[in-house]
Design a protein around this motif. Structure first.
Motif, PDB file in Angstrom:
ATOM      1  N   MET A 122       0.864  -1.193   0.133  1.00  0.00           N
ATOM      2  CA  MET A 122      -0.053   0.004  -0.054  1.00  0.00           C
ATOM      3  C   MET A 122       0.858   1.293  -0.091  1.00  0.00           C
ATOM      4  O   MET A 122       1.782   1.288   0.707  1.00  0.00           O
ATOM      5  CB  MET A 122      -1.039  -0.243   1.304  1.00  0.00           C
ATOM      6  N   ALA A 123       0.547   2.198  -0.803  1.00  0.00           N
ATOM      7  CA  ALA A 123       1.621   3.295  -0.894  1.00  0.00           C
ATOM      8  C   ALA A 123       0.436   4.516  -0.737  1.00  0.00           C
ATOM      9  O   ALA A 123      -0.753   4.585  -1.160  1.00  0.00           O
ATOM     10  CB  ALA A 123       2.320   3.593  -2.072  1.00  0.00           C
ATOM     11  N   PHE A 124       0.976   5.648  -0.118  1.00  0.00           N
ATOM     12  CA  PHE A 124       0.300   6.998   0.220  1.00  0.00           C
ATOM     13  C   PHE A 124       1.156   8.201  -0.372  1.00  0.00           C
ATOM     14  O   PHE A 124       2.599   7.969  -0.167  1.00  0.00           O
ATOM     15  CB  PHE A 124       0.079   7.236   1.646  1.00  0.00           C
ATOM     16  N   ILE A 125       0.843   8.808  -1.126  1.00  0.00           N
ATOM     17  CA  ILE A 125       1.668  10.035  -1.971  1.00  0.00           C
ATOM     18  C   ILE A 125       1.174  11.307  -1.615  1.00  0.00           C
ATOM     19  O   ILE A 125      -0.078  11.600  -1.654  1.00  0.00           O
ATOM     20  CB  ILE A 125       1.773   9.764  -3.138  1.00  0.00           C
ATOM     21  N   TYR A 126       2.091  11.902  -0.873  1.00  0.00           N
ATOM     22  CA  TYR A 126       1.706  13.533  -0.476  1.00  0.00           C
ATOM     23  C   TYR A 126       2.347  14.253  -1.708  1.00  0.00           C
ATOM     24  O   TYR A 126       3.518  14.109  -2.066  1.00  0.00           O
ATOM     25  CB  TYR A 126       2.166  14.106   0.706  1.00  0.00           C
ATOM     26  N   ASP A 127       1.411  15.047  -2.552  1.00  0.00           N
ATOM     27  CA  ASP A 127       2.069  15.781  -3.458  1.00  0.00           C
ATOM     28  C   ASP A 127       1.367  17.343  -3.568  1.00  0.00           C
ATOM     29  O   ASP A 127       0.182  17.464  -2.706  1.00  0.00           O
ATOM     30  CB  ASP A 127       1.658  15.015  -4.968  1.00  0.00           C
ATOM     31  N   GLY A 128       1.822  18.156  -4.344  1.00  0.00           N
ATOM     32  CA  GLY A 128       1.388  19.499  -4.142  1.00  0.00           C
ATOM     33  C   GLY A 128       2.154  20.405  -3.347  1.00  0.00           C
ATOM     34  O   GLY A 128       2.811  20.116  -2.461  1.00  0.00           O
ATOM     35  N   ALA A 129       1.997  21.812  -3.751  1.00  0.00           N
ATOM     36  CA  ALA A 129       2.865  22.780  -3.041  1.00  0.00           C
ATOM     37  C   ALA A 129       2.354  23.302  -1.592  1.00  0.00           C
ATOM     38  O   ALA A 129       3.171  23.773  -0.770  1.00  0.00           O
ATOM     39  CB  ALA A 129       2.945  23.985  -3.933  1.00  0.00           C
ATOM     40  N   ALA A 130       1.114  23.030  -1.336  1.00  0.00           N
ATOM     41  CA  ALA A 130       0.662  23.556  -0.101  1.00  0.00           C
ATOM     42  C   ALA A 130       0.929  22.565   1.055  1.00  0.00           C
ATOM     43  O   ALA A 130       1.081  21.438   0.997  1.00  0.00           O
ATOM     44  CB  ALA A 130      -0.889  23.632  -0.138  1.00  0.00           C
TER      45      ALA A 130
END
Length: 71
Positions: free
Chosen positions: A1-9
């Motif tokens: 299982m993978a969780f990805i945090y992305d984005g500039a905020a």
């Protein structure tokens, strides 16, 4: 299982982030993604892909064997 945090905020969640049971947490872009403390255990992996300042300076990162971090 993978969780990805992305984005500039930055993320507003300040509680404990636990990476456990073979989970894979990826911090995929620059900027502060983890504001609270982090617990890595049970073969959990935290990968921050070499971007600086993704975990807040005041946060505590605890790695219990056999968890790991990847830079």
């Amino acid at each position: 299982m993978a969780f990805i945090y992305d984005g500039a905020a930055p993320h507003a969640y300040t509680g404990l982030t636990t990476v456990d049971a073979n989970a894979f947490l990826v911090l995929q872009s620059p900027g502060e993604k983890i504001v609270g403390n982090v617990l890595i255990q049970g073969n959990g992996v935290l990968d921050y892909l070499g971007f600086p300042n993704q975990i807040a300076d005041h946060a505590t990162v605890t790695v219990n064997s056999p968890g790991s971090t990847i830079a």
